[in-house]
Design a protein around this motif. Structure first.
Motif, PDB file in Angstrom:
ATOM      1  N   GLU A  66       0.831  -1.196   0.000  1.00 36.71           N
ATOM      2  CA  GLU A  66       0.000   0.000   0.000  1.00 36.71           C
ATOM      3  C   GLU A  66       0.872   1.254   0.000  1.00 36.71           C
ATOM      4  O   GLU A  66       2.058   1.212   0.353  1.00 36.71           O
ATOM      5  CB  GLU A  66      -0.935   0.011   1.206  1.00 36.71           C
ATOM      6  CG  GLU A  66      -1.951  -1.120   1.205  1.00 36.71           C
ATOM      7  CD  GLU A  66      -2.952  -0.990   2.339  1.00 36.71           C
ATOM      8  OE1 GLU A  66      -3.627   0.062   2.416  1.00 36.71           O
ATOM      9  OE2 GLU A  66      -3.039  -1.919   3.154  1.00 36.71           O
ATOM     10  N   ALA A  68       1.370   5.389   1.116  1.00 32.97           N
ATOM     11  CA  ALA A  68       1.016   6.511   1.994  1.00 32.97           C
ATOM     12  C   ALA A  68       1.779   7.733   1.516  1.00 32.97           C
ATOM     13  O   ALA A  68       2.983   7.673   1.273  1.00 32.97           O
ATOM     14  CB  ALA A  68       1.369   6.201   3.447  1.00 32.97           C
ATOM     15  N   ARG A  92       3.321  -2.442   5.972  1.00 32.09           N
ATOM     16  CA  ARG A  92       2.094  -2.307   5.187  1.00 32.09           C
ATOM     17  C   ARG A  92       2.257  -1.304   4.050  1.00 32.09           C
ATOM     18  O   ARG A  92       1.738  -1.500   2.946  1.00 32.09           O
ATOM     19  CB  ARG A  92       0.954  -1.875   6.103  1.00 32.09           C
ATOM     20  CG  ARG A  92      -0.382  -1.682   5.414  1.00 32.09           C
ATOM     21  CD  ARG A  92      -1.470  -1.456   6.448  1.00 32.09           C
ATOM     22  NE  ARG A  92      -2.778  -1.315   5.821  1.00 32.09           N
ATOM     23  CZ  ARG A  92      -3.928  -1.317   6.494  1.00 32.09           C
ATOM     24  NH1 ARG A  92      -3.924  -1.438   7.809  1.00 32.09           N
ATOM     25  NH2 ARG A  92      -5.065  -1.189   5.851  1.00 32.09           N
ATOM     26  N   TYR A  93       2.984  -0.194   4.326  1.00 31.93           N
ATOM     27  CA  TYR A  93       3.032   0.921   3.394  1.00 31.93           C
ATOM     28  C   TYR A  93       4.422   1.154   2.819  1.00 31.93           C
ATOM     29  O   TYR A  93       5.429   1.088   3.526  1.00 31.93           O
ATOM     30  CB  TYR A  93       2.616   2.218   4.094  1.00 31.93           C
ATOM     31  CG  TYR A  93       1.169   2.287   4.498  1.00 31.93           C
ATOM     32  CD1 TYR A  93       0.167   2.491   3.561  1.00 31.93           C
ATOM     33  CD2 TYR A  93       0.795   2.168   5.840  1.00 31.93           C
ATOM     34  CE1 TYR A  93      -1.165   2.571   3.936  1.00 31.93           C
ATOM     35  CE2 TYR A  93      -0.529   2.241   6.224  1.00 31.93           C
ATOM     36  CZ  TYR A  93      -1.506   2.442   5.269  1.00 31.93           C
ATOM     37  OH  TYR A  93      -2.818   2.523   5.639  1.00 31.93           O
ATOM     38  N   ARG A  95       6.136   4.499   1.710  1.00 29.11           N
ATOM     39  CA  ARG A  95       5.812   5.866   2.116  1.00 29.11           C
ATOM     40  C   ARG A  95       6.483   6.867   1.167  1.00 29.11           C
ATOM     41  O   ARG A  95       7.642   6.693   0.796  1.00 29.11           O
ATOM     42  CB  ARG A  95       6.257   6.092   3.558  1.00 29.11           C
ATOM     43  CG  ARG A  95       5.505   5.203   4.556  1.00 29.11           C
ATOM     44  CD  ARG A  95       6.260   5.005   5.842  1.00 29.11           C
ATOM     45  NE  ARG A  95       7.455   4.184   5.649  1.00 29.11           N
ATOM     46  CZ  ARG A  95       8.439   4.071   6.528  1.00 29.11           C
ATOM     47  NH1 ARG A  95       8.383   4.744   7.673  1.00 29.11           N
ATOM     48  NH2 ARG A  95       9.475   3.299   6.270  1.00 29.11           N
ATOM     49  N   SER A 132      -3.509   4.674  -0.345  1.00 33.24           N
ATOM     50  CA  SER A 132      -4.444   4.263   0.702  1.00 33.24           C
ATOM     51  C   SER A 132      -4.715   5.376   1.697  1.00 33.24           C
ATOM     52  O   SER A 132      -5.840   5.548   2.166  1.00 33.24           O
ATOM     53  CB  SER A 132      -3.913   3.025   1.432  1.00 33.24           C
ATOM     54  OG  SER A 132      -3.846   1.922   0.551  1.00 33.24           O
ATOM     55  N   ASN A 269      -3.700   3.049  10.054  1.00 31.25           N
ATOM     56  CA  ASN A 269      -3.440   1.615  10.172  1.00 31.25           C
ATOM     57  C   ASN A 269      -4.681   0.837  10.596  1.00 31.25           C
ATOM     58  O   ASN A 269      -4.660   0.115  11.590  1.00 31.25           O
ATOM     59  CB  ASN A 269      -2.309   1.364  11.182  1.00 31.25           C
ATOM     60  CG  ASN A 269      -0.994   1.973  10.753  1.00 31.25           C
ATOM     61  OD1 ASN A 269      -0.703   2.087   9.577  1.00 31.25           O
ATOM     62  ND2 ASN A 269      -0.188   2.380  11.727  1.00 31.25           N
TER      63      ASN A 269
END
Length: 282
Positions: A66, A68, A92-93, A95, A132, A269
């Motif tokens: 994902e 950000a 998860r990200y 950035r 996201s 999150n």
């Protein structure tokens, strides 16, 4: 004392020579006041930094699938986003932090909200897929909201101390300089021409109904640069908006507050589908 003298001079100047006074005001309004020098992100340096267009850059921390995105404000620095960059889940990200025109390590000319908007659009073409969560501060928040009203790739927003519309910012600056009425009107005309986007199109409150994803608004009740009422207007205008108000943090200290950082982290999150609890069958 010096400020009062300057304002008195601008008041007289604007009434004698409104055109020239508006040019002076336009120069001040499009010249970022930034401490120059190397950008040092607290916590971790980006894995790479790439150029976007002629003057913007995008710092990238490789991570999860994902995306950000972080957008600093007017006369700010990308490094102000460090607490949030470090707080979101790196597993998860991936950035991305924008370094906007006029705000890099070296002075590279003027900048305005149109440059912010164009840079955000360029940044959205870099990740593979949607963003996201995207966080913006001040003018960065306003530019981010403007883009989100037109581009569904921005799925969730955090808007910190953002304006509800940009005409008011120019009018407030004219009032700060004590400009006469003719100079103020000329400043509005010249600013719209410089940005290349009309003020009606930059009315975030009017565009708010087009922002469909969840939005976390954060605004301090004592913000002297962008008043708290702007946050209230955005809350009313954006269907999926939640307003988190702070006290005593002003316009910039809100970026360093641990409770604010925790609030943003929780928003950024949320549980993924695989993490969500499974309901037992009856």
């Amino acid at each position: 004392m010096l400020l009062s003298v300057f304002q008195a001079l601008m008041a007289g100047y604007s009434r004698l020579l409104p055109g020239r006074a508006s040019d002076t005001a336009l120069h001040l309004l499009t010249t970022p006041r930034v401490t120059r020098g190397p950008l040092s992100f607290r916590g971790s340096e980006p894995d790479l930094t790439v150029s976007l267009g002629d003057r913007a850059q995008l710092a990238i921390w490789q991570g999860g699938e994902e995306a950000a995105l972080f957008v600093h404000g007017w006369s700010g620095r990308a490094t102000q986003m460090s607490p949030f960059i470090n707080a979101v889940d790196a597993h998860r990200y991936t950035r991305y932090a924008l370094i906007l025109p006029g705000h890099g390590p070296q002075a590279d000319g003027p900048a305005h909200v149109g440059d912010f908007i164009a840079s955000i659009r360029l940044a959205l073409d870099f990740p593979r897929g949607p963003v996201s969560v995207a966080l913006g501060h001040s003018m960065g928040a306003g530019a981010l909201a403007h883009v989100a009203a037109q581009d569904p790739r921005l799925e969730r927003l955090v808007l910190i101390a953002g304006p509800a519309e940009f005409r008011g910012l120019v009018n407030n600056f004219a009032a700060f300089l004590h400009l006469g009425e003719r100079a103020r009107l000329k400043l509005l005309q010249k600013m719209a021409a410089r940005v290349g986007i009309g003020f009606d199109a930059l009315n975030i409150a009017r565009l708010g109904g087009q922002i469909r994803g969840p939005v976390l608004l954060i605004h301090d009740t004592g913000d002297r640069e962008i008043p708290f009422v702007e946050g209230l207007r955005l809350q009313q205008a954006i269907p999926g908006a939640t307003l988190y108000q702070t006290q005593g943090l002003g316009h910039r200290r809100v970026l360093r507050d641990t409770v604010v950082i925790d609030t943003v982290t929780a928003f950024a999150n949320p549980p993924t589908v695989s993490q969500a609890p499974v309901k037992a069958l009856a």
